[in-house]
Enzyme design. Structure first.
Site, PDB file in Angstrom:
ATOM      1  CE1 TYR A   1      47.733  40.339   7.793  1.00 22.57           C
ATOM      2  CE2 TYR A   1      49.843  39.555   8.591  1.00 22.57           C
ATOM      3  CZ  TYR A   1      49.097  40.204   7.635  1.00 22.57           C
ATOM      4  OH  TYR A   1      49.713  40.724   6.515  1.00 22.57           O
TER       5      TYR A   1
ATOM      6  CG  PHE B   1      52.611  50.581   2.751  1.00 20.08           C
ATOM      7  CD1 PHE B   1      53.368  51.570   2.146  1.00 20.08           C
ATOM      8  CD2 PHE B   1      53.261  49.449   3.256  1.00 20.08           C
ATOM      9  CE1 PHE B   1      54.752  51.434   2.020  1.00 20.08           C
ATOM     10  CE2 PHE B   1      54.636  49.310   3.134  1.00 20.08           C
ATOM     11  CZ  PHE B   1      55.381  50.292   2.506  1.00 20.08           C
TER      12      PHE B   1
END
Ligand code: UDP
Length: 312
Positions: free
Chosen positions: A146, A12
């Site tokens: 993450y 993205f």
């Protein structure tokens, strides 16, 4: 003309960065292994004489022939649903991948920019979050793969800066949306838009009172572009302080889609941050930058893209 390596170049944000540097007249070498990226995002660049694509997993030793001026490290799963499904790949790209890309930058005497995240602040106890806040992260929670990978990546970047004198930048990216998000990436905005466009139930997790502050992709890319060219190596928040509760966001998207969807409530995922808003005082001062696209305009552009992708 500069040579820019962009990891996660088919993702993205990576693909929007490729466009930005190609428009600038630079040469772009995009690297992606399509774990969460998509060739469609860069299909329009194939055949461009200043665009090269390498299909590769950058957690391995990476050799790039010739001169490189900038290494922009954007490869990583970035949606909670993705890193839940890909926990080890997420940890590897943030740790081993960052190490390899720092090594590449050092070898090439290139400037390195790390895509970090508001997730380094975890479920924040300070609101809004300035860069000086150290965060509230559960290292062994489901989101820890993450959060900790990015925290490690920041630590490694600072170590290369301090020990090797590498020229580095760290951007802490807050929730960003826009065209080229994956329809099924599981994040709130793509999920709500695709559900609303299909007139399906819109799934709000928890009470929906948790907040996020959402930035349109063009504003974010402009901020990152400017950060690359100022002399500042500590982390900089880039995002839009426009804060909204998830339930209000769901209602707004239903209305903007002209949808008949109803809202349904689902359990809140583990360690889901209750609030999030960037303090962007530093970016304003340092970069003379300010997000410009109002939420409704950004959402309409995103909805248009989703209609096209979903053949509606
Ligand atoms: N969320 C939701 N419904 C969905 C997807 C997400 O209510 O179908 C919530 C999620 O629990 C979180 C917020 O929306 O509170 C933003 O989630 P997202 O996955 O977009 O990103 P995050 O900011 O949590 O990384």
């Amino acid at each position: 003309m500069a040579v820019i390596v962009i990891t996660g170049g088919a993702g993205f944000l990576g693909s929007h960065l490729c466009d930005r540097f190609i428009q600038n007249g630079d040469e772009v070498i995009a690297i992606d292994n399509f774990l969460t990226g998509d060739a469609d995002n860069i299909a329009h660049l194939f055949g461009h004489k200043k665009f090269k694509f390498i299909f590769y997993d950058i957690t391995n030793f990476t050799h790039i022939p010739g001169n490189v001026d900038f290494v922009l490290h954007f490869a990583s799963p970035a949606s909670p649903m993705d890193y839940l499904k890909l926990p080890i790949q997420t940890l590897k790209v943030g740790s081993l991948g960052t190490h390899k890309m720092l090594g590449l930058a050092k070898e090439k005497k290139a400037r390195f920019l790390l895509a970090s995240t508001s997730e380094v602040y975890g479920d924040p106890l300070i609101h809004p979050q300035p860069e000086t806040y150290w965060g509230n992260v559960n290292p062994i929670g489901l989101r820890g793969v993450y959060d900790e990978a990015k925290r490690f990546a920041e630590a490694l970047t600072m170590a290369y800066h301090r020990y090797h004198g590498l020229d580095t930048r760290i951007v802490r990216i807050f929730n960003t949306y826009g065209p080229r998000m994956r329809i099924d990436d599981g994040r709130a905005i793509p999920t709500f838009i695709s559900q609303a466009l299909r007139n399906e139930d819109v799934t709000v997790y928890g009470s929906g009172k948790q907040t996020r502050s959402i930035c349109y992709v063009d504003d974010l890319i402009e901020g990152i572009f400017r950060l690359l060219f100022v002399d500042y190596y500590e982390p900089v928040n880039i995002g839009n302080p426009d804060e909204i509760s998830i339930i209000d966001l769901a209602m707004e998207i239903i209305q903007l889609c002209g949808s008949k969807s109803n809202i349904v409530f689902k359990p809140l995922p583990e360690d889901d941050p209750k609030v999030r808003q960037p303090d962007i005082s530093l970016a304003r001062k340092l970069l003379n930058w300010e997000p410009k696209i109002p939420r409704q305009e950004g959402l309409m552009k995103t909805i248009e893209y989703f209609r096209y992708k979903m053949n509606l």
